[in-house]
Scaffold this active site. Structure first.
Site, PDB file in Angstrom:
ATOM      1  N   ASN A  20      22.765 -29.677 -15.730  1.00 15.86           N
ATOM      2  CA  ASN A  20      21.712 -30.526 -15.175  1.00 15.86           C
ATOM      3  C   ASN A  20      21.988 -31.954 -15.634  1.00 15.86           C
ATOM      4  O   ASN A  20      21.812 -32.270 -16.809  1.00 15.86           O
ATOM      5  CB  ASN A  20      20.359 -30.010 -15.696  1.00 15.86           C
ATOM      6  CG  ASN A  20      19.208 -30.927 -15.342  1.00 15.86           C
ATOM      7  OD1 ASN A  20      19.342 -31.832 -14.529  1.00 15.86           O
ATOM      8  ND2 ASN A  20      18.054 -30.689 -15.965  1.00 15.86           N
ATOM      9  N   LYS A  78      20.439 -34.620 -14.813  1.00 18.09           N
ATOM     10  CA  LYS A  78      19.208 -35.422 -14.919  1.00 18.09           C
ATOM     11  C   LYS A  78      19.418 -36.792 -14.247  1.00 18.09           C
ATOM     12  O   LYS A  78      20.093 -36.865 -13.239  1.00 18.09           O
ATOM     13  CB  LYS A  78      18.771 -35.534 -16.386  1.00 18.09           C
ATOM     14  CG  LYS A  78      18.693 -34.136 -17.044  1.00 18.09           C
ATOM     15  CD  LYS A  78      18.001 -34.132 -18.364  1.00 18.09           C
ATOM     16  CE  LYS A  78      18.009 -32.705 -18.927  1.00 18.09           C
ATOM     17  NZ  LYS A  78      17.264 -32.568 -20.164  1.00 18.09           N
ATOM     18  N   HIS A  90      11.335 -27.637 -13.961  1.00 18.08           N
ATOM     19  CA  HIS A  90      11.961 -28.081 -15.214  1.00 18.08           C
ATOM     20  C   HIS A  90      10.883 -28.713 -16.102  1.00 18.08           C
ATOM     21  O   HIS A  90       9.946 -29.339 -15.599  1.00 18.08           O
ATOM     22  CB  HIS A  90      13.061 -29.103 -14.899  1.00 18.08           C
ATOM     23  CG  HIS A  90      13.855 -29.453 -16.116  1.00 18.08           C
ATOM     24  ND1 HIS A  90      13.448 -30.417 -16.991  1.00 18.08           N
ATOM     25  CD2 HIS A  90      14.997 -28.930 -16.618  1.00 18.08           C
ATOM     26  CE1 HIS A  90      14.330 -30.489 -17.997  1.00 18.08           C
ATOM     27  NE2 HIS A  90      15.276 -29.597 -17.781  1.00 18.08           N
ATOM     28  N   GLU A 120      10.768 -31.309 -17.770  1.00 15.33           N
ATOM     29  CA  GLU A 120      10.522 -32.749 -17.572  1.00 15.33           C
ATOM     30  C   GLU A 120       9.665 -32.983 -16.325  1.00 15.33           C
ATOM     31  O   GLU A 120       8.863 -33.911 -16.286  1.00 15.33           O
ATOM     32  CB  GLU A 120      11.861 -33.507 -17.500  1.00 15.33           C
ATOM     33  CG  GLU A 120      12.481 -33.606 -18.892  1.00 15.33           C
ATOM     34  CD  GLU A 120      13.994 -33.562 -18.938  1.00 15.33           C
ATOM     35  OE1 GLU A 120      14.655 -33.868 -17.930  1.00 15.33           O
ATOM     36  OE2 GLU A 120      14.523 -33.188 -20.005  1.00 15.33           O
ATOM     37  N   GLU A 144      13.754 -22.282 -21.005  1.00 16.14           N
ATOM     38  CA  GLU A 144      14.083 -23.508 -21.723  1.00 16.14           C
ATOM     39  C   GLU A 144      12.914 -23.889 -22.626  1.00 16.14           C
ATOM     40  O   GLU A 144      11.962 -24.535 -22.163  1.00 16.14           O
ATOM     41  CB  GLU A 144      14.351 -24.647 -20.738  1.00 16.14           C
ATOM     42  CG  GLU A 144      15.516 -24.381 -19.810  1.00 16.14           C
ATOM     43  CD  GLU A 144      16.153 -25.678 -19.327  1.00 16.14           C
ATOM     44  OE1 GLU A 144      17.351 -25.834 -19.513  1.00 16.14           O
ATOM     45  OE2 GLU A 144      15.426 -26.531 -18.806  1.00 16.14           O
ATOM     46  N   GLY A 180      17.065 -31.475 -25.375  1.00 13.77           N
ATOM     47  CA  GLY A 180      17.479 -32.833 -25.742  1.00 13.77           C
ATOM     48  C   GLY A 180      17.181 -33.187 -27.189  1.00 13.77           C
ATOM     49  O   GLY A 180      17.241 -34.352 -27.563  1.00 13.77           O
TER      50      GLY A 180
HETATM   51  P1  PGA Z   1      19.753 -30.369 -23.110  1.00 18.03           P
HETATM   52  O1  PGA Z   1      18.909 -30.207 -21.750  1.00 18.03           O
HETATM   53  O2  PGA Z   1      20.954 -29.433 -22.976  1.00 18.03           O
HETATM   54  O3  PGA Z   1      20.158 -31.815 -23.146  1.00 18.03           O
HETATM   55  O4  PGA Z   1      18.867 -29.959 -24.227  1.00 18.03           O
HETATM   56  C1  PGA Z   1      18.721 -28.948 -21.131  1.00 18.03           C
HETATM   57  C2  PGA Z   1      17.895 -29.093 -19.873  1.00 18.03           C
HETATM   58  O5  PGA Z   1      16.952 -29.892 -19.862  1.00 18.03           O
HETATM   59  O6  PGA Z   1      18.138 -28.402 -18.852  1.00 18.03           O
END
Ligand code: PGA
Length: 256
Positions: free
Chosen positions: A10, A12, A97, A99, A169, A175
């Site tokens: 992903n 983003k 997701h 976010e 997740e 992150g």
């Molecule tokens: P990350 O993100 O690997 O940077 O923790 C995972 C995601 O949000 O799908």
């Protein structure tokens, strides 16, 4: 039957078309002949065409979008519908997701509409669920992730063949550099799988890939991928670097 491992990235709000072309100049998986992990990348909309053009043919890399709106067309400035994404070459879509849920206020009702729109347009939804740290500490893991799962399953009910992927997740691991242990991942994946069995039957539950996401890196991918009920990973930060993403994909090779 156990699904083929899925390695998804992903990107983003990163990777312009030029950066995508550069990524694929070095991302050239040299997998041995035979079954390979399924590779899936989610660029931002503006780089979808570049990703489709620049991806290698062998092994196949599928390309999806990070979001859709549930209406097919019309006066919805700034939105992209499932049919538009599908006609532009996307095969998959990330839905729910964390976010989208936490930064943009998406609720389970939005998720169910988007899953329905994706299936109708022939996009495979990759639906994300996960608990916050506060919810985990309050012992609400099961209630939260199964609640998120139960909320969108009705969108599949009319379509007994609809393919979809689930991604667990934990919000506290995204992150942050904080990774769930393989045991944490297995525990949550096991809960999700049992619920899929109850609602969709054994065959479909076993065939549905459940990916783990949250600070997956080359040095923890192998142990997470080996954990029971983990069928792949959804990688954010580490998917931006072709060498790291390739190392994560290679970690899945012994499991193919
Ligand atoms: P990350 O993100 O690997 O940077 O923790 C995972 C995601 O949000 O799908």
């Amino acid at each position: 039957m156990k699904p083929r491992p899925v390695i998804a990235g992903n990107w983003k709000m990163n990777m312009n078309p030029q950066e995508v072309r550069e990524f694929f100049r070095s991302f050239r998986p040299d997998f041995p002949p035979g079954p390979n992990p399924e590779l899936l990348l989610f660029p931002p909309f503006v780089s979808l065409a570049a990703a489709l053009e620049a991806r290698p043919w062998e092994p196949q890399v599928e390309v999806g979008v990070q979001n859709i709106f549930w209406e097919d067309s019309g006066a919805f400035t700034g939105e992209v519908s499932a049919p538009l994404a599908r006609a532009s070459g996307a095969t998959h879509v990330l839905i729910g997701h964390s976010e989208r849920r936490h930064v943009f206020g998406e609720e389970n009702e939005d998720v169910v509409r988007k899953v329905g729109a994706a299936l109708k347009a022939g996009l495979v939804p990759v639906v994300c669920v996960g608990e916050t740290l506060a919810e985990r500490r309050a012992d609400r893991l099961r209630e939260v992730i199964l609640g998120q799962l139960d909320a969108f399953l009705p969108a599949l009910s009319g379509d007994t063949d609809a393919a979809f992927l689930l991604a667990y997740e934990p919000v506290w691991a995204i992150g942050t550099g904080e990774t769930a242990t393989p045991e944490d991942a297995s525990q949550a994946h096991g809960m999700l799988r049992s619920r899929l069995r109850e609602k969709l039957g054994d065959a479909r539950a076993d065939a549905t890939p459940i990916l783990y996401g949250g600070s997956v890196k080359p040095d923890n991918a192998a142990e997470l991928l080996r954990a029971p009920d983990v069928n792949g990973v959804l990688v954010g930060g580490a998917s931006l670097d072709p060498a790291s993403f390739l190392a994560i994909a290679r970690a899945a090779l012994p499991l193919t």
